[in-house]
Design a protein around this motif. Structure first.
Motif, PDB file in Angstrom:
ATOM      1  N   LEU A 209       0.804  -1.219   0.000  1.00 55.00           N
ATOM      2  CA  LEU A 209       0.000   0.000   0.000  1.00 55.00           C
ATOM      3  C   LEU A 209       0.838   1.271   0.000  1.00 55.00           C
ATOM      4  O   LEU A 209       0.307   2.379   0.108  1.00 55.00           O
ATOM      5  CB  LEU A 209      -0.940  -0.006   1.224  1.00 55.00           C
ATOM      6  CG  LEU A 209      -1.941  -1.162   1.259  1.00 55.00           C
ATOM      7  CD1 LEU A 209      -2.652  -1.244   2.606  1.00 55.00           C
ATOM      8  CD2 LEU A 209      -2.965  -1.020   0.134  1.00 55.00           C
ATOM      9  N   VAL A 210       2.139   1.117  -0.139  1.00 51.63           N
ATOM     10  CA  VAL A 210       3.029   2.289  -0.131  1.00 51.63           C
ATOM     11  C   VAL A 210       2.656   3.294  -1.218  1.00 51.63           C
ATOM     12  O   VAL A 210       2.552   4.501  -0.948  1.00 51.63           O
ATOM     13  CB  VAL A 210       4.510   1.855  -0.218  1.00 51.63           C
ATOM     14  CG1 VAL A 210       5.410   3.022  -0.590  1.00 51.63           C
ATOM     15  CG2 VAL A 210       4.955   1.264   1.124  1.00 51.63           C
ATOM     16  N   PRO A 211       2.385   2.863  -2.479  1.00 50.65           N
ATOM     17  CA  PRO A 211       2.030   3.854  -3.505  1.00 50.65           C
ATOM     18  C   PRO A 211       0.770   4.644  -3.138  1.00 50.65           C
ATOM     19  O   PRO A 211       0.694   5.852  -3.379  1.00 50.65           O
ATOM     20  CB  PRO A 211       1.788   3.001  -4.765  1.00 50.65           C
ATOM     21  CG  PRO A 211       2.528   1.724  -4.506  1.00 50.65           C
ATOM     22  CD  PRO A 211       2.484   1.502  -3.024  1.00 50.65           C
ATOM     23  N   LEU A 212      -0.202   3.959  -2.527  1.00 54.94           N
ATOM     24  CA  LEU A 212      -1.443   4.613  -2.115  1.00 54.94           C
ATOM     25  C   LEU A 212      -1.161   5.611  -0.985  1.00 54.94           C
ATOM     26  O   LEU A 212      -1.650   6.749  -0.995  1.00 54.94           O
ATOM     27  CB  LEU A 212      -2.415   3.528  -1.622  1.00 54.94           C
ATOM     28  CG  LEU A 212      -3.904   3.782  -1.717  1.00 54.94           C
ATOM     29  CD1 LEU A 212      -4.301   4.145  -3.129  1.00 54.94           C
ATOM     30  CD2 LEU A 212      -4.663   2.525  -1.271  1.00 54.94           C
ATOM     31  N   PHE A 213      -0.356   5.172  -0.028  1.00 57.07           N
ATOM     32  CA  PHE A 213      -0.075   6.044   1.119  1.00 57.07           C
ATOM     33  C   PHE A 213       0.767   7.244   0.700  1.00 57.07           C
ATOM     34  O   PHE A 213       0.640   8.328   1.285  1.00 57.07           O
ATOM     35  CB  PHE A 213       0.616   5.252   2.234  1.00 57.07           C
ATOM     36  CG  PHE A 213       0.625   5.992   3.541  1.00 57.07           C
ATOM     37  CD1 PHE A 213      -0.544   6.134   4.273  1.00 57.07           C
ATOM     38  CD2 PHE A 213       1.782   6.577   4.019  1.00 57.07           C
ATOM     39  CE1 PHE A 213      -0.561   6.844   5.471  1.00 57.07           C
ATOM     40  CE2 PHE A 213       1.780   7.294   5.209  1.00 57.07           C
ATOM     41  CZ  PHE A 213       0.605   7.419   5.939  1.00 57.07           C
ATOM     42  N   ALA A 214       1.606   7.049  -0.318  1.00 54.06           N
ATOM     43  CA  ALA A 214       2.452   8.155  -0.792  1.00 54.06           C
ATOM     44  C   ALA A 214       1.599   9.336  -1.271  1.00 54.06           C
ATOM     45  O   ALA A 214       2.004  10.485  -1.163  1.00 54.06           O
ATOM     46  CB  ALA A 214       3.361   7.664  -1.916  1.00 54.06           C
ATOM     47  N   GLN A 215       0.386   9.038  -1.775  1.00 54.22           N
ATOM     48  CA  GLN A 215      -0.502  10.125  -2.228  1.00 54.22           C
ATOM     49  C   GLN A 215      -1.042  10.927  -1.049  1.00 54.22           C
ATOM     50  O   GLN A 215      -1.395  12.088  -1.182  1.00 54.22           O
ATOM     51  CB  GLN A 215      -1.695   9.533  -2.981  1.00 54.22           C
ATOM     52  CG  GLN A 215      -1.329   8.870  -4.290  1.00 54.22           C
ATOM     53  CD  GLN A 215      -2.521   8.110  -4.861  1.00 54.22           C
ATOM     54  OE1 GLN A 215      -3.668   8.440  -4.600  1.00 54.22           O
ATOM     55  NE2 GLN A 215      -2.238   7.080  -5.643  1.00 54.22           N
TER      56      GLN A 215
ATOM     57  N   GLU B 277       5.246  11.641  11.939  1.00 52.40           N
ATOM     58  CA  GLU B 277       6.703  11.829  11.975  1.00 52.40           C
ATOM     59  C   GLU B 277       7.433  10.653  11.328  1.00 52.40           C
ATOM     60  O   GLU B 277       8.495  10.821  10.741  1.00 52.40           O
ATOM     61  CB  GLU B 277       7.174  11.931  13.440  1.00 52.40           C
ATOM     62  CG  GLU B 277       6.564  13.090  14.194  1.00 52.40           C
ATOM     63  CD  GLU B 277       6.481  12.822  15.702  1.00 52.40           C
ATOM     64  OE1 GLU B 277       7.263  12.014  16.237  1.00 52.40           O
ATOM     65  OE2 GLU B 277       5.622  13.433  16.347  1.00 52.40           O
ATOM     66  N   THR B 278       6.862   9.461  11.490  1.00 61.55           N
ATOM     67  CA  THR B 278       7.562   8.256  11.036  1.00 61.55           C
ATOM     68  C   THR B 278       6.593   7.316  10.341  1.00 61.55           C
ATOM     69  O   THR B 278       5.452   7.137  10.804  1.00 61.55           O
ATOM     70  CB  THR B 278       8.189   7.529  12.249  1.00 61.55           C
ATOM     71  OG1 THR B 278       9.053   8.441  12.929  1.00 61.55           O
ATOM     72  CG2 THR B 278       8.969   6.298  11.840  1.00 61.55           C
ATOM     73  N   VAL B 279       7.064   6.716   9.254  1.00 67.55           N
ATOM     74  CA  VAL B 279       6.283   5.687   8.561  1.00 67.55           C
ATOM     75  C   VAL B 279       7.050   4.376   8.683  1.00 67.55           C
ATOM     76  O   VAL B 279       8.245   4.318   8.369  1.00 67.55           O
ATOM     77  CB  VAL B 279       6.078   6.059   7.071  1.00 67.55           C
ATOM     78  CG1 VAL B 279       5.389   4.925   6.318  1.00 67.55           C
ATOM     79  CG2 VAL B 279       5.266   7.348   6.951  1.00 67.55           C
ATOM     80  N   ILE B 280       6.374   3.344   9.168  1.00 70.21           N
ATOM     81  CA  ILE B 280       7.010   2.030   9.298  1.00 70.21           C
ATOM     82  C   ILE B 280       6.420   1.127   8.219  1.00 70.21           C
ATOM     83  O   ILE B 280       5.202   0.904   8.200  1.00 70.21           O
ATOM     84  CB  ILE B 280       6.758   1.435  10.699  1.00 70.21           C
ATOM     85  CG1 ILE B 280       7.294   2.397  11.774  1.00 70.21           C
ATOM     86  CG2 ILE B 280       7.394   0.057  10.833  1.00 70.21           C
ATOM     87  CD1 ILE B 280       6.868   2.041  13.182  1.00 70.21           C
ATOM     88  N   VAL B 281       7.258   0.643   7.333  1.00 78.23           N
ATOM     89  CA  VAL B 281       6.772  -0.145   6.206  1.00 78.23           C
ATOM     90  C   VAL B 281       6.920  -1.634   6.518  1.00 78.23           C
ATOM     91  O   VAL B 281       8.022  -2.120   6.798  1.00 78.23           O
ATOM     92  CB  VAL B 281       7.537   0.230   4.918  1.00 78.23           C
ATOM     93  CG1 VAL B 281       7.104  -0.671   3.761  1.00 78.23           C
ATOM     94  CG2 VAL B 281       7.302   1.694   4.567  1.00 78.23           C
TER      95      VAL B 281
ATOM     96  N   THR C 119      10.345   2.248  -1.259  1.00 78.23           N
ATOM     97  CA  THR C 119       9.801   3.334  -0.445  1.00 78.23           C
ATOM     98  C   THR C 119      10.169   4.723  -0.981  1.00 78.23           C
ATOM     99  O   THR C 119       9.901   5.723  -0.326  1.00 78.23           O
ATOM    100  CB  THR C 119      10.287   3.201   1.017  1.00 78.23           C
ATOM    101  OG1 THR C 119      11.718   3.238   1.010  1.00 78.23           O
ATOM    102  CG2 THR C 119       9.794   1.923   1.659  1.00 78.23           C
ATOM    103  N   ALA C 120      10.755   4.753  -2.173  1.00 71.94           N
ATOM    104  CA  ALA C 120      11.203   6.043  -2.727  1.00 71.94           C
ATOM    105  C   ALA C 120      10.049   7.040  -2.800  1.00 71.94           C
ATOM    106  O   ALA C 120      10.230   8.232  -2.542  1.00 71.94           O
ATOM    107  CB  ALA C 120      11.808   5.828  -4.109  1.00 71.94           C
TER     108      ALA C 120
ATOM    109  N   ASP D 164      11.007  12.263   1.750  1.00 75.42           N
ATOM    110  CA  ASP D 164      12.005  12.375   2.821  1.00 75.42           C
ATOM    111  C   ASP D 164      11.428  12.206   4.227  1.00 75.42           C
ATOM    112  O   ASP D 164      12.072  12.564   5.215  1.00 75.42           O
ATOM    113  CB  ASP D 164      12.795  13.684   2.696  1.00 75.42           C
ATOM    114  CG  ASP D 164      11.874  14.872   2.533  1.00 75.42           C
ATOM    115  OD1 ASP D 164      10.659  14.699   2.793  1.00 75.42           O
ATOM    116  OD2 ASP D 164      12.352  15.954   2.155  1.00 75.42           O
ATOM    117  N   VAL D 165      10.202  11.667   4.346  1.00 79.96           N
ATOM    118  CA  VAL D 165       9.685  11.366   5.682  1.00 79.96           C
ATOM    119  C   VAL D 165      10.566  10.272   6.312  1.00 79.96           C
ATOM    120  O   VAL D 165      11.208   9.495   5.592  1.00 79.96           O
ATOM    121  CB  VAL D 165       8.196  10.914   5.608  1.00 79.96           C
ATOM    122  CG1 VAL D 165       8.046   9.556   4.970  1.00 79.96           C
ATOM    123  CG2 VAL D 165       7.547  10.906   6.988  1.00 79.96           C
ATOM    124  N   HIS D 166      10.633  10.222   7.632  1.00 83.18           N
ATOM    125  CA  HIS D 166      11.420   9.197   8.329  1.00 83.18           C
ATOM    126  C   HIS D 166      10.775   7.826   8.095  1.00 83.18           C
ATOM    127  O   HIS D 166       9.654   7.576   8.539  1.00 83.18           O
ATOM    128  CB  HIS D 166      11.434   9.530   9.830  1.00 83.18           C
ATOM    129  CG  HIS D 166      12.261   8.604  10.647  1.00 83.18           C
ATOM    130  ND1 HIS D 166      11.925   8.237  11.931  1.00 83.18           N
ATOM    131  CD2 HIS D 166      13.415   7.962  10.374  1.00 83.18           C
ATOM    132  CE1 HIS D 166      12.836   7.414  12.415  1.00 83.18           C
ATOM    133  NE2 HIS D 166      13.750   7.237  11.482  1.00 83.18           N
TER     134      HIS D 166
END
Ligand code: AMP
Length: 547
Positions: free
Chosen positions: A127-133, A142-146, A152-153, A157-159
């Motif tokens: 779901l990273v592409p969806l969350f990137a939007q 502050e932080t995203v844990i994948v 994750t590009a 630049d989020v942590h």
């Protein structure tokens, strides 16, 4: 008369009913039970004891990150092992788990994440592409844990941290704090009828009692011989509380991951042989349709449960006749944790008969712990005669008494939650939803806000008026029908493409009716009841865009 000495309870009434107590029970008494995540061709098995150890690691890692009591940690995940670990780690460390509905449009996801003030979000790799939007719209994260493989590009630049590495740096043995049972444990947002969703905050106590109620045979009565296919999403109303109930009963949890279609679920069922399965009617419908062309094996299931929308009788009958599978309907809402009752047959009614189906077509039978009543427009209570129709109101230890940062006084009546559902109750406590006071549309088990669509359409050049109503749909139970007044040429494709970038694709109506005027009520609101009646009478010329 001699004065008697007062008497007080000698019970340990200060024992706190917390999710930590559920976790301890599951990890020890039922440590061998399993969470099985479907990988598409096989299940990944992990014991409840291991889930508990990972929850300890996750809590330790989150604490090291600075997450403390009351901080919100979001999850943007499918049903899987990591999500289950977060279900326990976050509330048990005293923080609050915010399960985010991954199917909402980006702007609404951002709204609820900002409103809940999530500091960290655990995001499923797929779901990273969806969350990137969503990410550029967030103000508190502050932080995203994948969790899982992902490039994750797109997250910029989020942590960013990797779930596996995050846990690997920690040892199990986190010391769970003593918590007040009334403290906040989880938050889930409704889809608001007027646009903005409302946050329902579950406490440890409400979660414990709701999960305990599910242990009764009047609901699903699971044991450690059961394996529960949890097809209801963990991002909506805590997957009906099943992940918590399973740690009480020892029933293994079967998690479908992203494989949410009929083909995927049937392969999962064949391989892992669940005994119970929980799904919304649309999924049951999809399984039934798939079964018409494919040989599916449902023989392991002793019962199915359906809720979230009314289930068609033909569907209950089809599963009964073709597979000998009894699907029991239940009713609930985000605000009610959700289970308020299930429609098991009463004593003396033969299973497999039409009479039994009559009972199973009820929305539910009030479950112990929930108090229910129906009221008329003046707020007066109506009789439990199975005929008087009014608004259903509920109260109880797992019914919300307010919303997060939203007073919503109209939602409550003398301490009772007004459900917005209209129905009857009979003299045995069976209730039947006959209508919805709300005008939102539920498609495939998910809400579509008619108000949001109307607001957007109203902003479209050439549109004078727009009202959206729900109409029956074989596949999705319900789909939106947009009734529009336009100046100039009526072009449904152009209106649909106007909406396409603004709401999720599945929310865009394919049914359009161009009318001269939208009927209004006496206070000038769109009269959707009349619109529905006109549709039913065939008076609306509906143009359909696609199948
Ligand atoms: P949600 O808060 O999204 O879970 O939606 C709750 C609403 O779904 C209820 O207020 C009902 O309108 C509807 N609902 C849930 N279960 C049923 C059911 N068995 N039959 C009819 N409607 C239902």
């Amino acid at each position: 008369m001699t004065a008697r000495s007062p008497i007080t309870s000698t019970m340990q009434d200060d024992f706190q009913l917390t999710i930590t107590a559920i976790l301890r029970h599951g990890a020890t008494v039922h440590g061998r039970s399993e969470c099985v995540t479907w990988l598409g061709d096989r299940g990944s098995h992990v014991s409840f004891a291991e889930i508990a150890r990972n929850a300890e690691r996750l809590a330790a890692a989150l604490a090291a990150l600075g997450i403390g009591a009351g901080d919100r940690v979001g999850t943007f995940c499918w049903n899987n092992q990591a999500h289950l670990e977060a279900y326990y780690a976050v509330p048990c460390m005293g923080a609050v788990l915010h399960t985010i509905n991954i199917r909402l449009p980006a702007a609404q996801v951002a709204h609820i994440v900002n409103h809940a003030e999530d500091r960290v979000v655990i995001v499923d790799g797929t779901l990273v592409p969806l969350f990137a939007q969503v990410l550029p719209l967030l103000t508190t994260v502050e932080t995203v844990i994948v969790a899982g493989q992902a490039d994750t590009a797109a997250l910029g630049d989020v942590h960013v941290l990797r779930y596996d590495q995050f846990l690997a740096g920690q040892e199990p043995g986190f010391c769970w704090p003593d918590l007040d049972e009334k403290s906040a444990a989880l938050v889930c947002y409704t889809s608001g009828t007027t646009g903005d969703p409302k946050g329902v905050v579950y406490s440890h106590r409400s979660t414990f009692l709701h999960a305990l109620s599910g242990q009764a045979a009047t609901l699903t009565g699971p044991t450690d011989a059961d394996k529960i296919l949890t097809f209801v999403p963990m991002f909506h109303v805590n997957a009906w509380g099943i992940p918590f109930g399973a740690f009480m009963s020892g029933a293994s949890l079967l998690m479908p991951g992203p494989f949410m279609n009929a083909e995927g679920v049937c392969a999962f069922i064949r391989a892992e042989r669940p005994t119970l399965a929980a799904a919304v009617p649309t999924i049951w419908q999809a399984i039934a349709q798939y079964g018409q062309t494919t040989d599916i094996d449902l023989s392991s299931l002793r019962m199915g449960t359906s809720g979230g929308a009314a289930v068609p009788r033909s569907l209950l009958r089809a599963f009964q006749d073709r597979y000998g599978l009894r699907i029991i309907q239940g009713w609930g809402m985000t605000e009610t944790s959700p289970v308020g009752g299930m429609a098991h047959r009463p004593a003396g009614v033969e299973p497999g008969t039409e009479e039994e189906l009559d009972w199973r077509m009820k929305s539910g039978r009030i479950t112990a712990g929930v108090q229910m009543r129906i009221t008329d427009d003046s707020g007066a209570e109506l009789a439990w005669d199975g005929a008087s129709v009014g608004e259903i109101e509920v109260r109880g230890p797992w019914i919300t008494g307010s919303y997060h940062r939203d007073s919503a006084p109209d939602s409550f009546h003398d301490g009772w939650l007004r459900t917005g559902d209209i129905g009857t109750i009979d003299d045995r406590g069976y209730f039947q939803i006959t209508d919805r006071a709300k005008d939102v549309i539920k498609s495939g088990g998910e809400w579509i806000s008619s108000v949001e669509l109307e607001n957007l359409l109203a902003g479209c050049p050439g549109v004078l008026e727009a009202a959206v109503i729900g109409i029956p749909d074989e596949k999705w139970t319900e789909r939106p029908l947009a009734c529009v007044v336009v100046e100039g040429e009526a072009d449904p494709a152009q209106l649909a493409s106007y909406l396409a970038g603004k709401v999720a694709r599945w929310q865009v109506p394919e049914n359009w009716a161009f009318v001269a005027e939208i009927p209004k009520t006496t206070v000038g609101k769109y009269d959707k009841k009349l619109l529905r009646a006109r549709f039913k009478e065939g008076e609306l010329a509906v143009r359909r865009l696609r199948d």
